[in-house]
Scaffold this motif. Structure first.
Motif, PDB file in Angstrom:
ATOM      1  N   ARG A  88       0.870  -1.236   0.109  1.00 20.21           N
ATOM      2  CA  ARG A  88      -0.176  -0.014  -0.166  1.00 20.21           C
ATOM      3  C   ARG A  88       0.780   1.325   0.022  1.00 20.21           C
ATOM      4  O   ARG A  88       0.653   2.185  -0.564  1.00 20.21           O
ATOM      5  CB  ARG A  88      -0.925  -0.076   1.437  1.00 20.21           C
ATOM      6  CG  ARG A  88      -1.745   1.199   1.271  1.00 20.21           C
ATOM      7  CD  ARG A  88      -2.623   1.366   2.626  1.00 20.21           C
ATOM      8  NE  ARG A  88      -1.819   1.168   3.783  1.00 20.21           N
ATOM      9  CZ  ARG A  88      -1.025   2.229   4.193  1.00 20.21           C
ATOM     10  NH1 ARG A  88      -1.321   3.461   3.772  1.00 20.21           N
ATOM     11  NH2 ARG A  88      -0.437   2.256   5.429  1.00 20.21           N
ATOM     12  N   ILE A  89       1.968   1.405   0.830  1.00 21.21           N
ATOM     13  CA  ILE A  89       2.770   2.360   1.033  1.00 21.21           C
ATOM     14  C   ILE A  89       3.522   2.760  -0.373  1.00 21.21           C
ATOM     15  O   ILE A  89       3.622   3.727  -0.797  1.00 21.21           O
ATOM     16  CB  ILE A  89       3.933   2.467   2.030  1.00 21.21           C
ATOM     17  CG1 ILE A  89       3.097   2.407   3.498  1.00 21.21           C
ATOM     18  CG2 ILE A  89       4.932   3.368   1.773  1.00 21.21           C
ATOM     19  CD1 ILE A  89       4.156   1.905   4.501  1.00 21.21           C
ATOM     20  N   TRP A  90       3.901   1.485  -1.171  1.00 16.12           N
ATOM     21  CA  TRP A  90       4.493   1.881  -2.633  1.00 16.12           C
ATOM     22  C   TRP A  90       3.702   2.227  -3.173  1.00 16.12           C
ATOM     23  O   TRP A  90       4.114   2.955  -4.217  1.00 16.12           O
ATOM     24  CB  TRP A  90       5.256   0.693  -2.651  1.00 16.12           C
ATOM     25  CG  TRP A  90       6.533   0.293  -1.842  1.00 16.12           C
ATOM     26  CD1 TRP A  90       7.108   0.993  -1.138  1.00 16.12           C
ATOM     27  CD2 TRP A  90       7.414  -0.654  -2.310  1.00 16.12           C
ATOM     28  NE1 TRP A  90       8.281   0.576  -0.302  1.00 16.12           N
ATOM     29  CE2 TRP A  90       8.752  -0.484  -1.043  1.00 16.12           C
ATOM     30  CE3 TRP A  90       7.672  -1.853  -2.881  1.00 16.12           C
ATOM     31  CZ2 TRP A  90       9.691  -1.235  -0.952  1.00 16.12           C
ATOM     32  CZ3 TRP A  90       8.685  -2.712  -2.888  1.00 16.12           C
ATOM     33  CH2 TRP A  90       9.752  -2.340  -1.751  1.00 16.12           C
ATOM     34  N   LEU A  91       2.318   1.693  -3.368  1.00 19.13           N
ATOM     35  CA  LEU A  91       1.461   1.971  -4.399  1.00 19.13           C
ATOM     36  C   LEU A  91       1.043   3.485  -4.313  1.00 19.13           C
ATOM     37  O   LEU A  91       0.606   4.184  -5.232  1.00 19.13           O
ATOM     38  CB  LEU A  91       0.339   1.127  -4.185  1.00 19.13           C
ATOM     39  CG  LEU A  91       0.274  -0.140  -5.185  1.00 19.13           C
ATOM     40  CD1 LEU A  91      -0.944  -0.868  -4.640  1.00 19.13           C
ATOM     41  CD2 LEU A  91       0.498  -0.007  -6.473  1.00 19.13           C
ATOM     42  N   THR A  92       0.828   3.878  -3.187  1.00 18.48           N
ATOM     43  CA  THR A  92       0.334   5.464  -2.908  1.00 18.48           C
ATOM     44  C   THR A  92       1.549   6.256  -2.796  1.00 18.48           C
ATOM     45  O   THR A  92       1.417   7.603  -2.786  1.00 18.48           O
ATOM     46  CB  THR A  92      -0.301   5.387  -1.726  1.00 18.48           C
ATOM     47  OG1 THR A  92       0.508   5.120  -0.528  1.00 18.48           O
ATOM     48  CG2 THR A  92      -1.431   4.832  -1.687  1.00 18.48           C
ATOM     49  N   ASP A  93       2.774   5.885  -2.957  1.00 19.75           N
ATOM     50  CA  ASP A  93       4.068   6.913  -2.976  1.00 19.75           C
ATOM     51  C   ASP A  93       4.090   7.395  -4.385  1.00 19.75           C
ATOM     52  O   ASP A  93       4.358   6.701  -5.345  1.00 19.75           O
ATOM     53  CB  ASP A  93       5.143   6.131  -2.706  1.00 19.75           C
ATOM     54  CG  ASP A  93       6.392   7.297  -2.318  1.00 19.75           C
ATOM     55  OD1 ASP A  93       6.453   8.142  -2.565  1.00 19.75           O
ATOM     56  OD2 ASP A  93       7.438   6.572  -1.884  1.00 19.75           O
ATOM     57  N   PRO A  94       4.125   8.988  -4.540  1.00 14.78           N
ATOM     58  CA  PRO A  94       4.339   9.370  -5.867  1.00 14.78           C
ATOM     59  C   PRO A  94       5.745   9.087  -6.294  1.00 14.78           C
ATOM     60  O   PRO A  94       5.842   9.100  -7.602  1.00 14.78           O
ATOM     61  CB  PRO A  94       3.985  10.711  -5.502  1.00 14.78           C
ATOM     62  CG  PRO A  94       3.429  10.969  -4.357  1.00 14.78           C
ATOM     63  CD  PRO A  94       3.710   9.943  -3.684  1.00 14.78           C
ATOM     64  N   ALA A  95       6.583   9.047  -5.574  1.00 16.62           N
ATOM     65  CA  ALA A  95       8.002   8.900  -6.116  1.00 16.62           C
ATOM     66  C   ALA A  95       8.057   7.258  -6.988  1.00 16.62           C
ATOM     67  O   ALA A  95       8.835   7.288  -7.875  1.00 16.62           O
ATOM     68  CB  ALA A  95       8.865   8.723  -4.994  1.00 16.62           C
TER      69      ALA A  95
END
Length: 434
Positions: A88-95
């Motif tokens: 979830r964190i990686w999917l929602t990270d704009p970077a």
């Protein structure tokens, strides 16, 4: 020449490996619709790791070309985060998505820039080597370099290509730095933290710093209250009782009254010393009287190990120290004092060095020693509190203390240029031995 050679070598590496970046890009794109089949989730995690490794390589190269590092913008994954939480964190990270965009830009515009630099370099070498190529190879291979426009019938005709080699060399010489800097700026624009991310991180840092400063101020107030209650207040109460008893004994026992007056006078002197010590702990008088430079110089004289003190950019042309904001001076003074105390208590050093430098409205204080090293903020040496104090002023603390030494502690805080400074500062070195 050496720098252009390194940039050309970088363009060669980019030309060879840029297209490989399409592999993690394709894996990432394919993995998303496969989430419904669950197989896409581990595929996405793996491709994201590859993408970030690839992008970090681009950040490193761009930072090397520009002369300043390109920060990584990724959101931190808290310790203990589970598998799906990480997804979830990686999917929602704009970077994450900007990295994928960078892979596309890198294999198109980036590849074009790298090939252009490499073409100019290779063209120069090709035209310079034309006589040797004509001499060593059979006819018909290199005797028609322009597709029928010019025919070179003898190896000596290859020397006619040298003016063209000079022209292409000039193009390589003139365009290589600009082209590679353009590539580096393009990489930084996509791979560095966005302005919104920087501001968000800044807000979070300031919020944390404000909370730590508030807690530190409350602890300092409790310390002052405790020192007054347990020390000075007790002595003043005892002194009041003694004066009341002296008043009663003035008529009945004058001799004892005079003796008690002498004791009261001694107690008053001790109480005054306690008050002075308490005041020095809040704001040393020498700091108010002589400023940061004079106060630090006096501080180095009281250290039990030899200390050399050097000042750069903190004096007027006439040699008078520049006065900065009182909170900034107090912050650095106590930071240097804490660092020197650690030198004496923990390092086992035989000498130390203190430098105070102002660079572009920033004050940098450095304390170095030749001790045993191993200093860490978590080691109970007071460095944690020093770091909190500096963060309250938007400052930073850097510690370089390998086991075995030496130790270097650098403290940096912003400072405004004093209005009284009308000319450029000068360097005033001085030394002091404790």
């Amino acid at each position: 020449m050496a720098r252009r050679g390194m940039l050309t070598l970088a363009s060669l590496v980019l030309t060879v490996v840029t297209m490989i970046g399409l592999v993690p890009f394709i894996l990432s794109v394919v993995s998303i619709p496969l989430f419904v089949a669950w197989v896409g989730i581990p595929m996405f995690l793996g491709s994201t790791l590859l993408t970030r490794a690839w992008s970090n390589g681009g950040r490193w190269l761009a930072g090397s070309i520009l002369g300043e590092p390109v920060a990584r913008p990724y959101r931190a994954v808290p310790a203990g985060t589970g598998f799906f939480g990480r997804v979830r964190i990686w999917l929602t990270d704009p970077a994450t998505w900007r990295d994928l965009l960078w892979l596309l830009v890198s294999c198109t515009a980036g590849f074009t820039i790298a090939v252009l630099v490499l073409t100019f370099a290779a063209g120069t070498l090709f035209y310079l080597a034309q006589p040797l190529l004509l001499y060593l190879t059979p006819p018909g291979i290199f005797d028609d370099p322009f597709g029928g426009l010019v025919h070179l019938s003898h190896w000596t005709h290859g020397f006619f290509m040298w003016p063209l080699a000079a022209l292409v060399f000039g193009l390589w010489w003139a365009t290589t730095p600009a082209l590679m800097k353009a590539w580096a700026h393009m990489a930084r624009a996509l791979l560095a933290p966005t302005r919104a991310a920087v501001l968000a991180g800044r807000v979070a840092s300031l919020s944390s710093s404000r909370a730590e400063t508030r807690d530190s101020a409350a602890a300092e107030l409790r310390r002052i209250e405790r020192d007054l209650h347990d020390g000075v207040q007790v002595k003043l109460a005892s002194l009041g009782m003694s004066l009341g008893l002296i008043e009663q004994l003035m008529v009945d026992d004058p001799e004892r009254a005079r003796a008690m007056l002498a004791e009261a006078s001694t107690a008053t002197t001790g109480t005054m010393e306690d008050l002075r010590s308490l005041v020095r702990g809040i704001h040393p008088p020498v700091l108010a009287d002589r400023g940061l430079v004079g106060a630090v110089e006096a501080l180095t004289l009281d250290v039990s190990v030899p200390v050399s003190f050097t000042v750069t950019g903190c004096t007027h042309p006439d040699g008078e120290p520049i006065r900065f904001d009182a909170p900034v001076e107090s912050c650095l003074y106590f930071g240097i004092a804490e660092s020197l105390a650690n030198v004496v208590k923990h390092s086992g050093a035989t000498r130390a060095t203190v430098t105070l430098v102002r660079r572009n409205d920033r004050l940098v204080a450095t304390v170095s020693d030749n001790g045993r090293g191993g200093a860490e903020p978590a080691g109970g040496s007071g460095l944690t509190g020093l770091e909190r104090r500096l963060r309250a002023f938007d400052g930073s603390l850097q510690i370089d203390s390998p086991v075995g030494g030496p130790t270097t502690i650098s403290m940096e805080v912003p400072c405004e240029t004093p209005a009284s400074e009308h000319s450029s500062p000068k360097t005033t070195p001085s030394s002091a031995r404790g």
